[in-house]
Scaffold this motif. Structure first.
Motif, PDB file in Angstrom:
ATOM      1  N   PRO A 138       1.036  -0.808   0.015  1.00  0.00           N
ATOM      2  CA  PRO A 138       0.614  -0.176   0.218  1.00  0.00           C
ATOM      3  C   PRO A 138       0.811   1.400   0.151  1.00  0.00           C
ATOM      4  O   PRO A 138       0.504   2.539  -0.847  1.00  0.00           O
ATOM      5  CB  PRO A 138      -0.834  -0.264   1.824  1.00  0.00           C
ATOM      6  CG  PRO A 138      -0.683  -2.041   1.916  1.00  0.00           C
ATOM      7  CD  PRO A 138       0.569  -2.311   1.212  1.00  0.00           C
ATOM      8  N   HIS A 187      -6.566   0.885  -0.081  1.00  0.00           N
ATOM      9  CA  HIS A 187      -5.912   0.805   0.431  1.00  0.00           C
ATOM     10  C   HIS A 187      -6.180   0.967   1.975  1.00  0.00           C
ATOM     11  O   HIS A 187      -5.529   0.177   2.825  1.00  0.00           O
ATOM     12  CB  HIS A 187      -4.359  -0.038  -0.161  1.00  0.00           C
ATOM     13  CG  HIS A 187      -4.109  -0.835  -1.086  1.00  0.00           C
ATOM     14  ND1 HIS A 187      -4.059  -1.355  -1.556  1.00  0.00           N
ATOM     15  CD2 HIS A 187      -3.948   0.372  -2.825  1.00  0.00           C
ATOM     16  CE1 HIS A 187      -4.532  -1.167  -2.697  1.00  0.00           C
ATOM     17  NE2 HIS A 187      -3.499  -0.741  -3.523  1.00  0.00           N
ATOM     18  N   CYS A 188      -6.771   1.934   2.314  1.00  0.00           N
ATOM     19  CA  CYS A 188      -7.081   2.346   3.559  1.00  0.00           C
ATOM     20  C   CYS A 188      -8.202   1.918   3.856  1.00  0.00           C
ATOM     21  O   CYS A 188      -9.309   3.147   3.353  1.00  0.00           O
ATOM     22  CB  CYS A 188      -6.243   3.985   3.875  1.00  0.00           C
ATOM     23  SG  CYS A 188      -6.923   4.407   5.490  1.00  0.00           S
ATOM     24  N   ASP A 189      -8.686   1.547   4.705  1.00  0.00           N
ATOM     25  CA  ASP A 189     -10.060   0.438   5.168  1.00  0.00           C
ATOM     26  C   ASP A 189     -11.067   2.175   5.802  1.00  0.00           C
ATOM     27  O   ASP A 189     -12.192   2.143   6.120  1.00  0.00           O
ATOM     28  CB  ASP A 189     -10.442  -0.207   6.347  1.00  0.00           C
ATOM     29  CG  ASP A 189      -9.811  -1.636   4.907  1.00  0.00           C
ATOM     30  OD1 ASP A 189      -9.480  -1.420   4.150  1.00  0.00           O
ATOM     31  OD2 ASP A 189      -9.933  -2.752   5.608  1.00  0.00           O
ATOM     32  N   TYR A 242      -7.742   6.201  -4.085  1.00  0.00           N
ATOM     33  CA  TYR A 242      -6.537   5.459  -2.839  1.00  0.00           C
ATOM     34  C   TYR A 242      -7.537   4.299  -2.169  1.00  0.00           C
ATOM     35  O   TYR A 242      -8.485   4.241  -1.360  1.00  0.00           O
ATOM     36  CB  TYR A 242      -5.958   5.984  -1.969  1.00  0.00           C
ATOM     37  CG  TYR A 242      -4.981   5.093  -1.159  1.00  0.00           C
ATOM     38  CD1 TYR A 242      -4.088   4.407  -2.245  1.00  0.00           C
ATOM     39  CD2 TYR A 242      -4.830   5.121  -0.382  1.00  0.00           C
ATOM     40  CE1 TYR A 242      -2.856   4.070  -1.477  1.00  0.00           C
ATOM     41  CE2 TYR A 242      -4.092   3.890   0.781  1.00  0.00           C
ATOM     42  CZ  TYR A 242      -3.464   3.967  -0.156  1.00  0.00           C
ATOM     43  OH  TYR A 242      -1.681   2.728   0.740  1.00  0.00           O
TER      44      TYR A 242
END
Length: 268
Positions: free
Chosen positions: A69, A95-97, A93
């Motif tokens: 990430p 990949h950041c939950d 983006y």
């Protein structure tokens, strides 16, 4: 020579046999059901290469290469030529939950031409709802702190205005502290953010901001001393939310603000 039965005669004969109790029809000649058909004994042609390939065991599926990430964020941030492009890159983006549970991406507030860039920690409830940093009680305190040294986030004068952002653009659940991996994956965006705004100095508010900019925590020890972050002079300060919880630290924040004011006046 026997004559062929008509349809009606054949049906009448069948019904007669059924009435007599017949349950199956047996042919005149016996059938050897264990005999292998001649077609099965005939030699089979050699299989074609295509047929052999179809029967071959398929290869085991290969695991997809693991995606870093941080590398993805670094590439996306590097490709942003201006603030609008950077905001779009952050919104895309994947990949950041945190973004899954947030209402808005909190990008910035203030004057992009300001000499001072303030970097907070992460959005709270009010910031998440409005999509701007420092708009809750902590933001109101920050505005009063800035006004005490003649500065404001919406001033049109770059010498008297500030530009405000956060380490994280999305609100963590229940306002928890950001995780190290969340800071790491979003740090390339913050670094590019500082490059695009190009302030003369930055103010690091709170432990998370110090961890991102300095790689260290411990705001009580770090505050009040000039250091370097993102290639610029940096002043660590108590976060306004912390000042609301511990009002006795306001005198330290006032001293730090005077340091920022003196630095700006000395470089005017």
């Amino acid at each position: 020579m026997e004559s062929e039965l008509s349809y009606h005669a054949a049906r009448a004969l069948l019904e007669w046999h059924i009435e007599l109790g017949a349950t199956e029809a047996i042919g005149d000649l016996p059938v050897n059901r264990y005999e292998i058909p001649a077609a099965a004994l005939a030699p089979k042609p050699a299989p074609t290469p295509e047929a052999v390939a179809e029967r071959a065991t398929p290869p085991l599926p290969q695991a997809a290469p693991e995606v870093d990430p941080v590398d993805v964020a670094r590439a996306a941030a590097a490709g942003a030529a201006d603030l609008k492009a950077l905001e779009a890159a952050m919104a895309d983006y994947p990949h950041c939950d945190l973004k899954m549970g947030a209402r808005n991406l909190v990008f910035f507030d203030g004057n992009p031409a300001a000499r001072v860039m303030i970097i907070g920690e992460a959005p709270g409830r009010d910031e998440d709802m409005q999509g701007k940093p420092f708009v809750g009680r902590a933001g109101q305190l920050l505005d009063r702190m800035l006004a005490a040294i003649g500065m404001a986030r919406h001033s049109q004068d770059p010498a008297k205005s500030v530009y405000i952002t956060n380490v994280l653009p999305w609100r963590p659940p229940q306002n928890r502290d950001p995780k190290p991996e969340e800071i790491a994956m979003l740090l390339p965006f913050l670094q590019r953010h500082v490059e695009l705004v190009d302030p003369e100095l930055v103010v690091l508010m709170g432990n998370t901001s110090c961890q991102a900019g300095l790689g260290r925590r411990g705001i009580t020890r770090l505050r009040g001393t000039w250091t370097q972050a993102y290639g610029r002079p940096a002043m660590p300060m108590f976060h306004p939310a912390g000042l609301l919880r511990n009002p006795h630290n306001k005198r330290f924040a006032w001293a730090d603000l005077l340091e920022v004011q003196a630095r700006l006046e000395g470089e005017t």
